[in-house]
Design an enzyme around this catalytic site. Structure first.
Site, PDB file in Angstrom:
ATOM      1  N   ARG A  37      93.625 -75.471   7.719  1.00 34.02           N
ATOM      2  CA  ARG A  37      92.873 -74.228   7.649  1.00 34.02           C
ATOM      3  C   ARG A  37      92.774 -73.588   9.024  1.00 34.02           C
ATOM      4  NH1 ARG A  37      87.794 -73.341   3.738  1.00 34.02           N
ATOM      5  NH2 ARG A  37      89.438 -73.997   2.326  1.00 34.02           N
ATOM      6  N   LYS A  73      91.729 -83.266   6.045  1.00 36.62           N
ATOM      7  CA  LYS A  73      91.796 -81.814   6.215  1.00 36.62           C
ATOM      8  C   LYS A  73      91.955 -81.501   7.687  1.00 36.62           C
ATOM      9  CE  LYS A  73      91.306 -78.101   3.491  1.00 36.62           C
ATOM     10  NZ  LYS A  73      91.591 -77.992   2.050  1.00 36.62           N
ATOM     11  N   SER A 134     103.150 -73.164  -2.479  1.00 37.22           N
ATOM     12  CA  SER A 134     102.503 -74.058  -3.450  1.00 37.22           C
ATOM     13  C   SER A 134     101.543 -73.297  -4.366  1.00 37.22           C
ATOM     14  CB  SER A 134     101.730 -75.164  -2.719  1.00 37.22           C
ATOM     15  OG  SER A 134     100.693 -74.598  -1.935  1.00 37.22           O
ATOM     16  N   VAL A 172      96.770 -67.484  -4.439  1.00 40.30           N
ATOM     17  CA  VAL A 172      96.469 -68.138  -5.717  1.00 40.30           C
ATOM     18  C   VAL A 172      95.799 -67.152  -6.688  1.00 40.30           C
ATOM     19  CG1 VAL A 172      95.239 -70.012  -6.866  1.00 40.30           C
ATOM     20  CG2 VAL A 172      96.279 -70.398  -4.612  1.00 40.30           C
TER      21      VAL A 172
HETATM   22  N1  PHE Z   1      95.230 -76.269   0.189  1.00 44.07           N
HETATM   23  C1  PHE Z   1      95.708 -77.382  -0.556  1.00 44.07           C
HETATM   24  C2  PHE Z   1      94.514 -78.011  -1.287  1.00 44.07           C
HETATM   25  O1  PHE Z   1      93.361 -77.777  -0.935  1.00 44.07           O
HETATM   26  C3  PHE Z   1      96.301 -78.367   0.382  1.00 44.07           C
HETATM   27  C4  PHE Z   1      97.678 -78.866   0.119  1.00 44.07           C
HETATM   28  C5  PHE Z   1      98.604 -78.192  -0.649  1.00 44.07           C
HETATM   29  C6  PHE Z   1      98.049 -80.066   0.651  1.00 44.07           C
HETATM   30  C7  PHE Z   1      99.842 -78.720  -0.864  1.00 44.07           C
HETATM   31  C8  PHE Z   1      99.278 -80.612   0.460  1.00 44.07           C
HETATM   32  C9  PHE Z   1     100.178 -79.915  -0.302  1.00 44.07           C
HETATM   33  O2  PHE Z   1      94.667 -78.730  -2.246  1.00 44.07           O
END
Ligand code: PHE
Length: 345
Positions: A37, A73, A134, A172
């Site tokens: 972050r 984190k 992701s 997202v």
């Molecule tokens: N921001 C994602 C979460 O809070 C963190 C993450 C995503 C870590 C993808 C590893 C791979 O879940």
């Protein structure tokens, strides 16, 4: 208060000069994972506190997602008005992660994205989502959770005709908004960045200001931005039947879950709802699974959530308590050597 984290590192980044904090909460089930972050904090200690809370939540998130991973984190605590040299910051981050020798791997989070993971990857292998996004995985998990919530509240998982307020239209939130409108739901959205309005309108969603969105009269409120939106002040103002979204740490403090419960508002624990991103990253990058299998695992978030909501009802507790109990049990009851396939099936 006792230190429940395995390891917490805070350094002044030698290149950037900014505080880099990595909190490893637990490796009981395996390598700790959790995003990086980059955010502005009034004091770096606030960033430290965030890292402590967010990494603990990641332990629960990984466990409840059935992953052989712990929680950690990274927080880079930027002072207001900072114009950081991004590369310098990310290399500082990478060096701290590398120094942990594989106990922790990072990924994208608020303020970072796939390109940043590539930069971190220049100095350490312990990073996920290098160059790919992701957020579609996270959004798919949110959709599975929303169907489970709607089924629990209204007796059918069908999203058509149901109403949603999406608070935060970032990576997202933007996907969730699109998927909801495609499913025939009515959506109102808001973001602190008013320019995101065009994203919302392009998918046929209505637009309001963040407070209007938070207090909208809808079936489900979907917090999809920063945490801490559910507080002693905001819960009395809510006019939704349920809250379920991917924002991490939505409750300002654990007792707020009771306030929601007392108002008859169903709260889906964020650690369950937001796990699609890590499930996708681990299944794809570490276990090289086929896309269909990964999608099945992400869809499993719906069943996990249904189980937690049922367990909460059966034990007259809040979903938050039921999720915490299950997570504690999973983290405590299993050794580090988990058979991934067997555990998740
Ligand atoms: N921001 C994602 C979460 O809070 C963190 C993450 C995503 C870590 C993808 C590893 C791979 O879940």
């Amino acid at each position: 208060m006792s230190l429940e984290h395995l390891r917490v590192v805070a350094v002044r980044g030698p290149r950037s000069g900014f505080p880099v904090i990595v909190a490893v909460h637990s490796t009981a089930l395996g390598q700790a994972i959790g995003g990086c972050r980059l955010a502005v904090y009034a004091d770096w200690r606030d960033g430290l506190e965030d890292a402590l809370r967010l990494s603990a939540a990641m332990t629960a998130k990984s466990a409840l997602a059935g992953l052989p991973n712990g929680g950690g984190k990274t927080v880079v605590a930027l002072p207001a008005g900072a114009a950081p040299d991004r590369r310098a910051v990310l290399h500082d981050v990478a060096d701290v992660i590398e120094s942990l020798g594989g106990d922790y791997a990072t990924g994208p989070d608020v303020g970072t994205g796939p390109d940043d993971m590539v930069t971190i990857g220049e100095r350490t292998p312990y990073v996920f989502c290098r160059g790919y996004d992701s957020s579609p995985g996270t959004a798919a998990g949110v959709m599975a959770a929303l169907r489970a919530v709607v089924a629990d509240r209204f007796g059918s998982p069908d999203l058509a005709g149901r109403s949603f307020a999406v608070l935060g239209v970032g990576r997202v939130g933007g996907h969730v908004l699109r998927l909801l409108t495609e499913a025939g739901a009515r959506v109102v959205a808001a973001d602190v960045d008013p320019s995101r309005r065009t994203v919302a309108s392009s998918f046929g969603a209505a637009w309001t200001d963040p407070h209007g969105c938070l207090t909208a009269e809808v079936d489900v409120l979907v917090p999809a931005a920063l945490g801490g939106v559910l507080t002693g002040e905001t819960v009395p103002e809510l006019r939704c039947a349920a809250v379920a979204g991917p924002a991490n740490n939505q409750l300002d403090r654990p007792g707020t879950a009771t306030l929601l419960h007392e108002r008859g508002i169903l709260w889906a624990p964020d650690v369950v709802v937001s796990a699609g991103g890590i499930i996708h990253a681990i299944a794809t990058e570490l276990h090289r699974e086929a896309p269909e299998r990964v999608a099945e695992r992400i869809a499993g978030i719906g069943d996990t959530l249904t189980g937690i909501l049922d367990a909460a009802r059966e034990t007259s507790s809040t979903p938050a308590e039921a999720a915490a109990r299950l997570a504690d049990w999973l983290v405590g009851a299993r050794g580090p050597a988990v058979d991934y396939a067997a555990e998740i099936a």
